[in-house]
Design an enzyme around this catalytic site. Structure first.
Site, PDB file in Angstrom:
ATOM      1  N   ALA A   1       0.805  -1.233   0.000  1.00  9.25           N
ATOM      2  CA  ALA A   1       0.000   0.000   0.000  1.00  9.25           C
ATOM      3  C   ALA A   1       0.836   1.282   0.000  1.00  9.25           C
ATOM      4  CB  ALA A   1      -1.004   0.037   1.138  1.00  9.25           C
ATOM      5  N   ALA A   2       2.161   1.169  -0.135  1.00  5.32           N
ATOM      6  CA  ALA A   2       2.991   2.387  -0.163  1.00  5.32           C
ATOM      7  C   ALA A   2       2.620   3.248  -1.364  1.00  5.32           C
ATOM      8  CB  ALA A   2       4.469   2.028  -0.217  1.00  5.32           C
ATOM      9  N   GLY A   3       2.606   2.600  -2.537  1.00  4.47           N
ATOM     10  CA  GLY A   3       2.278   3.346  -3.753  1.00  4.47           C
ATOM     11  C   GLY A   3       0.858   3.909  -3.695  1.00  4.47           C
ATOM     12  N   ASP A   4      -0.076   3.123  -3.180  1.00  2.65           N
ATOM     13  CA  ASP A   4      -1.477   3.581  -3.096  1.00  2.65           C
ATOM     14  C   ASP A   4      -1.615   4.763  -2.144  1.00  2.65           C
ATOM     15  OD1 ASP A   4      -2.173   1.534  -4.814  1.00  2.65           O
ATOM     16  OD2 ASP A   4      -2.590   0.126  -3.173  1.00  2.65           O
TER      17      ASP A   4
HETATM   18  N1  LIG Z   1      11.335   1.735   2.234  1.00  2.00           N
HETATM   19  C1  LIG Z   1      10.728   2.930   2.127  1.00  2.00           C
HETATM   20  N2  LIG Z   1      11.059   3.944   2.939  1.00  2.00           N
HETATM   21  C2  LIG Z   1      10.469   5.157   2.841  1.00  2.00           C
HETATM   22  N3  LIG Z   1       9.520   5.439   1.942  1.00  2.00           N
HETATM   23  C3  LIG Z   1       9.140   4.469   1.090  1.00  2.00           C
HETATM   24  C4  LIG Z   1       9.714   3.164   1.125  1.00  2.00           C
HETATM   25  N4  LIG Z   1       9.142   2.414   0.171  1.00  2.00           N
HETATM   26  C5  LIG Z   1       8.240   3.223  -0.443  1.00  2.00           C
HETATM   27  N5  LIG Z   1       8.237   4.443   0.096  1.00  2.00           N
HETATM   28  C6  LIG Z   1       7.410   5.598  -0.299  1.00  2.00           C
HETATM   29  O1  LIG Z   1       6.295   5.111  -1.019  1.00  2.00           O
HETATM   30  C7  LIG Z   1       6.285   5.642  -2.352  1.00  2.00           C
HETATM   31  C8  LIG Z   1       5.761   4.583  -3.290  1.00  2.00           C
HETATM   32  O2  LIG Z   1       6.583   3.435  -3.198  1.00  2.00           O
HETATM   33  P1  LIG Z   1       6.848   2.459  -4.434  1.00  2.00           P
HETATM   34  O3  LIG Z   1       7.569   3.198  -5.496  1.00  2.00           O
HETATM   35  O4  LIG Z   1       7.476   1.236  -3.879  1.00  2.00           O
HETATM   36  O5  LIG Z   1       5.386   2.199  -4.951  1.00  2.00           O
HETATM   37  P2  LIG Z   1       4.752   0.858  -5.455  1.00  2.00           P
HETATM   38  O6  LIG Z   1       5.797   0.035  -6.136  1.00  2.00           O
HETATM   39  O7  LIG Z   1       3.548   1.235  -6.202  1.00  2.00           O
HETATM   40  O8  LIG Z   1       4.404   0.244  -4.041  1.00  2.00           O
HETATM   41  P3  LIG Z   1       3.448  -0.956  -3.648  1.00  2.00           P
HETATM   42  O9  LIG Z   1       3.112  -1.685  -4.888  1.00  2.00           O
HETATM   43  O10 LIG Z   1       4.285  -1.729  -2.651  1.00  2.00           O
HETATM   44  O11 LIG Z   1       2.294  -0.278  -2.997  1.00  2.00           O
HETATM   45  C9  LIG Z   1       7.710   6.058  -2.617  1.00  2.00           C
HETATM   46  O12 LIG Z   1       7.754   7.080  -3.583  1.00  2.00           O
HETATM   47  C10 LIG Z   1       8.156   6.523  -1.241  1.00  2.00           C
HETATM   48  O13 LIG Z   1       7.697   7.839  -0.990  1.00  2.00           O
END
Ligand SMILES: Nc1ncnc2c1ncn2[C@@H]1O[C@H](COP(=O)(O)OP(=O)(O)OP(=O)(O)O)[C@@H](O)[C@H]1O
Ligand SMILES: [K+]
Length: 540
Positions: A250-253
């Protein structure tokens, strides 16, 4: 408050915590099994937007089952408008089987279920709510026909469309044409453009590829590194916060929902909005699970408060470096006063010493701002045209590499700073701990150009792969330096020969100066409780 409509998936997440992933044919025990967390990219983004204060409507399809009912209750608890949510007897509520390993990495299998039954007709039946929104967000866990229907309605009514192209897949041109803002991660960007995301330059290449398809803003998230944005007018990289990641689900979301809640419709606050979104997702990765880990606005603001503390620390470091140097300036000299916030601490500190110790020090300023500050304090100022040399100049720097070469000009005073630095027998740079870097690769470098013919230089820089962008003020006007010139920011390419780059830039007609300060700094002083001094003689 932004009015956001999310069209997307709802899943119930079944999470397995494992030590490591099983190889094909291997059987492993799991550490723990958590039944039924709320998830699904659409639901996560709607919740993230709502918890950040956006007025949020969610268009999604649920099964007529227990999972669907509990998800619905959850949305209501988050004050999401569920009047436009659809249910079906044809399939169960979507499910995702997620394994999270000890490093916090996840791998996911999804059963689309009811999500895959969301049709263009379902979306069209809820036209009115899309038409009234500021922006509509969609992801790829529902049929493309439903997304296209939603974006068509949005376009007809001047509503901004944001596409999160996840999970990664190729997309029809029609959908990309209807998209205003695209928010891929590294893998998704590469799937759509064929260009690998390696550094800021390749991100910009990705952005260009998306612009050519009619998209006007590109945001690429790169996990723990942070996120990149580009419009045809500007681009930048906003680093992530350094935190201990437990589970990045949920980081990206969270990033997208939080961003959608903050971003002004004219993009004027893009960097602040991305900083907020970085902060929001940095909180998400510190908690296991999906929806339960998405923070509220209050939590995000509280975390920001804590780093204001670290902002205070940066100011303290600047002041420590300034005071350290001020205490060691010899008497009876001509002193160059740098520009910017760090140099201002120095001006105040040396002024105090001159007053207290009745020192015989005359000064030269490197900018109109510094001149005004020094005059206000009643310091003895010299006109730079009346002297042959400066004994010592003390200035700040934007970044400094291992060889004490650096970049200046973030504050737009680079021409005068360089003039005075070149007249100085000794140059001391005072910086806080963020400024020293191993190399200047990928850093932003300001180039000062005359307004007349500035576009010619811009074209040269663009055609030679420097990714130029004019610098603008907050009110949207182009930024002028103390001598009325314009600034173009470029990106220093990887493996750049700095000396050649410096000479090459100076050779271009219309370029007045640039911010590369090579072989100029004799001594760098880094603030801290233990002040660190690096001398050029030692740095080689
Ligand atoms: N290990 C981390 N530490 C700090 N911030 C993070 C980390 N991982 C992700 N983030 C934050 O979350 C944002 C989105 O992460 P990411 O690029 O991994 O998205 P995603 O691949 O769509 O993620 P997911 O599919 O796991 O939800 C990043 O731009 C950053 O701000
Ligand atoms: K999480």
């Amino acid at each position: 408050m932004k009015n956001v409509v999310v069209v997307g998936s709802t899943n119930v997440d079944k999470v397995l915590n494992v030590e490591k992933y099983a190889l094909p044919g291997e059987t492993l025990a799991i550490n723990s099994y958590q039944q039924s967390h709320g998830g699904g990219k659409g639901a996560n983004q709607a919740i993230a937007a709502a918890r950040s204060g956006a007025q949020t409507t969610f268009i999604t399809k649920l099964g007529n089952d227990e999972d669907g009912q509990s998800m619905l209750t959850g949305f209501q608890n988050d004050h999401i408008n569920v009047d436009h949510l659809v249910t079906t007897d044809q399939a169960q509520t979507g499910k995702a089987y997620i394994t999270v390993d000890q490093s916090g990495q996840n791998s996911i299998y999804v059963y689309g279920g009811a999500n895959m039954e969301l049709t263009a007709d379902d979306v069209e039946a809820h036209q009115s709510v899309i038409a009234k929104a500021d922006r509509v967000i969609a992801q790829l866990e529902i049929p493309l026909s439903a997304i296209i229907a939603a974006f068509k309605i949005a376009k007809e009514h001047g509503v901004q469309t944001i596409l999160n192209p996840a999970p990664a897949k190729e997309l029809p041109e029609e959908l990309l044409r209807l998209t205003d803002v695209i928010t891929p991660n590294e893998t998704e960007a590469q799937t759509l453009t064929g260009i690998e995301v390696a550094d800021e330059v390749s991100m910009l290449d990705n952005a260009m590829a998306f612009f050519s398809k009619g998209i006007s803003m590109v945001i690429i998230t790169v996990g723990s590194k942070g996120a990149f944005y580009a419009t045809p007018q500007a681009h930048g990289f906003i680093p992530a916060f350094k935190v201990k990641a437990v589970d990045t689900t949920a980081a990206g979301d969270t990033f997208i929902g939080a961003l959608a809640s903050q971003l002004e419709m004219d993009n004027s606050n893009i960097e602040d909005a991305m900083l907020y979104a970085n902060r929001a997702s940095s909180l998400t990765v510190q908690v296991a699970g999906a929806q339960n880990s998405i923070p509220t606005r209050e939590q995000i603001e509280a975390a920001n408060q804590k780093t204001n503390h670290s902002k205070e620390q940066i100011e303290r470091e600047k002041e420590q470096a300034a005071q350290y140097v001020a205490a060691r300036i010899p008497d009876h000299i001509v002193l160059g006063l740098g520009s910017g916030t760090t140099a201002a601490y120095f001006v105040k500190a040396i002024h105090d010493r001159i007053e207290k110790e009745h020192l015989d020090i005359e000064c030269v300023a490197t900018s109109v701002g510094t001149q005004q500050l020094a005059e206000k304090l009643g310091m003895r100022m010299l006109d730079v045209n009346t002297i042959d040399a400066v004994d010592v100049t003390v200035d700040g720097a934007d970044v400094v590499d291992d060889h004490l070469d650096g970049i200046k000009g973030g504050g737009a005073a680079l021409l005068f700073e360089k003039l005075v630095a070149n007249m100085s027998k000794r140059n001391i740079w005072i910086v806080d701990e963020r400024k020293p870097r191993h190399s200047l690769e990928g850093q932003m470098l300001p180039v000062e150009v005359i307004p007349f013919g500035g576009m010619g230089v811009f074209r040269y820089l663009r055609d030679n792969g420097y990714h130029p962008a004019f610098r603008f003020q907050e009110n949207g006007d182009i930024m002028a330096t103390d001598s009325g010139n314009y600034l173009i920011d470029i990106t220093i390419p990887n493996d750049a020969d700095l000396q050649a780059l410096s000479e090459n830039l100076k050779k271009q007609t219309g370029v007045v100066e640039h911010g590369l300060f090579l072989n100029i700094c004799d001594e760098m002083v880094v603030g801290g409780d233990q002040v660190k001094v690096v001398k050029r003689e030692d740095s080689k």
